[in-house]
Scaffold this motif. Structure first.
Motif, PDB file in Angstrom:
ATOM      1  N   LEU A   1       2.416  -5.747   5.582  1.00 25.70           N
ATOM      2  CA  LEU A   1       0.839  -5.265   6.447  1.00 25.70           C
ATOM      3  C   LEU A   1       2.525  -4.473   7.218  1.00 25.70           C
ATOM      4  O   LEU A   1       3.687  -4.099   7.047  1.00 25.70           O
ATOM      5  CB  LEU A   1       0.981  -5.937   7.152  1.00 25.70           C
ATOM      6  CG  LEU A   1       0.581  -7.336   7.153  1.00 25.70           C
ATOM      7  CD1 LEU A   1       0.098  -7.998   8.009  1.00 25.70           C
ATOM      8  CD2 LEU A   1      -0.805  -6.808   6.251  1.00 25.70           C
ATOM      9  N   SER A   2       1.796  -2.939   7.605  1.00 24.33           N
ATOM     10  CA  SER A   2       2.768  -2.229   8.792  1.00 24.33           C
ATOM     11  C   SER A   2       4.349  -3.185   9.827  1.00 24.33           C
ATOM     12  O   SER A   2       4.646  -2.868   9.986  1.00 24.33           O
ATOM     13  CB  SER A   2       1.868  -1.619   8.999  1.00 24.33           C
ATOM     14  OG  SER A   2       1.713  -1.659  10.642  1.00 24.33           O
ATOM     15  N   THR A   3       3.740  -4.624  10.095  1.00 27.74           N
ATOM     16  CA  THR A   3       4.418  -4.973  10.816  1.00 27.74           C
ATOM     17  C   THR A   3       5.480  -6.395  10.000  1.00 27.74           C
ATOM     18  O   THR A   3       5.282  -7.110  10.499  1.00 27.74           O
ATOM     19  CB  THR A   3       3.352  -6.018  11.650  1.00 27.74           C
ATOM     20  OG1 THR A   3       2.199  -7.408  10.835  1.00 27.74           O
ATOM     21  CG2 THR A   3       2.649  -5.205  12.546  1.00 27.74           C
ATOM     22  N   THR A   4       5.040  -6.151   8.904  1.00 29.81           N
ATOM     23  CA  THR A   4       5.884  -7.134   7.847  1.00 29.81           C
ATOM     24  C   THR A   4       7.083  -6.688   8.271  1.00 29.81           C
ATOM     25  O   THR A   4       7.532  -5.917   7.911  1.00 29.81           O
ATOM     26  CB  THR A   4       5.217  -7.313   6.763  1.00 29.81           C
ATOM     27  OG1 THR A   4       3.939  -7.172   5.964  1.00 29.81           O
ATOM     28  CG2 THR A   4       6.478  -8.243   5.428  1.00 29.81           C
TER      29      THR A   4
ATOM     30  N   GLU B   1       1.213   4.052   1.822  1.00 26.20           N
ATOM     31  CA  GLU B   1       1.811   4.481   3.399  1.00 26.20           C
ATOM     32  C   GLU B   1       2.601   3.804   3.611  1.00 26.20           C
ATOM     33  O   GLU B   1       3.469   3.881   3.973  1.00 26.20           O
ATOM     34  CB  GLU B   1       0.401   4.673   4.109  1.00 26.20           C
ATOM     35  CG  GLU B   1       0.066   3.375   4.313  1.00 26.20           C
ATOM     36  CD  GLU B   1      -1.670   2.909   3.629  1.00 26.20           C
ATOM     37  OE1 GLU B   1      -2.519   1.818   3.732  1.00 26.20           O
ATOM     38  OE2 GLU B   1      -1.880   3.449   2.412  1.00 26.20           O
ATOM     39  N   LEU B   2       2.660   2.512   3.214  1.00 25.92           N
ATOM     40  CA  LEU B   2       3.516   1.433   2.961  1.00 25.92           C
ATOM     41  C   LEU B   2       5.195   1.524   2.627  1.00 25.92           C
ATOM     42  O   LEU B   2       6.092   1.147   2.789  1.00 25.92           O
ATOM     43  CB  LEU B   2       3.686   0.927   3.671  1.00 25.92           C
ATOM     44  CG  LEU B   2       2.355  -0.281   4.570  1.00 25.92           C
ATOM     45  CD1 LEU B   2       1.830  -2.442   4.245  1.00 25.92           C
ATOM     46  CD2 LEU B   2       2.692  -0.011   5.920  1.00 25.92           C
TER      47      LEU B   2
ATOM     48  N   LYS C   1       0.642  -0.753  -0.014  1.00 24.32           N
ATOM     49  CA  LYS C   1       0.079   0.233  -0.318  1.00 24.32           C
ATOM     50  C   LYS C   1       0.667   1.228  -0.599  1.00 24.32           C
ATOM     51  O   LYS C   1       1.899   1.667   0.420  1.00 24.32           O
ATOM     52  CB  LYS C   1      -0.789  -0.402   1.199  1.00 24.32           C
ATOM     53  CG  LYS C   1      -1.546  -1.081   0.949  1.00 24.32           C
ATOM     54  CD  LYS C   1      -2.988  -0.860   2.038  1.00 24.32           C
ATOM     55  CE  LYS C   1      -4.163  -2.456   2.177  1.00 24.32           C
ATOM     56  NZ  LYS C   1      -4.887  -1.829   3.219  1.00 24.32           N
TER      57      LYS C   1
ATOM     58  N   GLN D   1       7.987   2.248   3.480  1.00 24.48           N
ATOM     59  CA  GLN D   1       8.586   1.659   5.043  1.00 24.48           C
ATOM     60  C   GLN D   1       9.509   0.679   4.032  1.00 24.48           C
ATOM     61  O   GLN D   1      10.794  -0.022   4.612  1.00 24.48           O
ATOM     62  CB  GLN D   1       7.591   0.994   5.918  1.00 24.48           C
ATOM     63  CG  GLN D   1       7.703   0.245   7.128  1.00 24.48           C
ATOM     64  CD  GLN D   1       6.918  -0.101   7.611  1.00 24.48           C
ATOM     65  OE1 GLN D   1       6.056   0.628   7.679  1.00 24.48           O
ATOM     66  NE2 GLN D   1       7.524  -1.545   8.138  1.00 24.48           N
TER      67      GLN D   1
END
Length: 136
Positions: free
Chosen positions: A71-74, A30-31, A28, A34
């Motif tokens: 995911l944000s936690t990936t 927003e990621l 996504k 990151q």
């Protein structure tokens, strides 16, 4: 945990150890920042904590029925390169581009190859690797 082929990945299971094959990966907007240092074609990555969902819609990049979602936690780590025959595009016959036999749900790229260079040995991040240049 045994190693599964990408073709066997399904959304009902929460932990996978996979190697090889092709699957669409969704990051996504927003990621992207990151994971931007890991995003690129041709790399081999170890992914930890990601989602597996149905792949649907038009212009999909693979014919795999599912896709991997970051995911944000990936967590992502570089790993040893896979053999070249396990990655890349699936070529189709040139005539199939025009006769309507290809499924329009999948992305189709039409390129013409003009020149292929000899194999060069180059240093990438301190490791010697092989490089071939293509003029499309």
């Amino acid at each position: 945990m045994s190693i599964s082929a990408v073709v066997d990945v399904k959304p009902f299971k929460t932990m996978w150890k996979i190697k090889g094959g092709k699957i669409h990966v969704l990051v996504k907007r927003e990621l992207v920042a990151q994971f931007s240092s890991f995003l690129g074609q041709g790399g081999s990555l170890m992914l930890i904590n990601f989602s597996v969902t149905h792949s649907c819609g038009t212009y999909r990049t693979t014919n795999h029925p599912y896709r991997i979602g970051f995911l944000s936690t990936t967590r992502v780590r570089s790993c040893e390169k896979f053999p070249e025959d396990l990655a890349g595009f699936e070529p189709v016959k040139y005539t199939e581009l025009f006769d309507g036999s290809l499924n329009p749900d999948y992305l189709i790229l039409s390129v013409r190859l003009f020149e292929i260079s000899d194999i060069e040995h180059v240093n990438v991040n301190g490791k010697e690797t092989e490089k071939i240049s293509l003029e499309l």
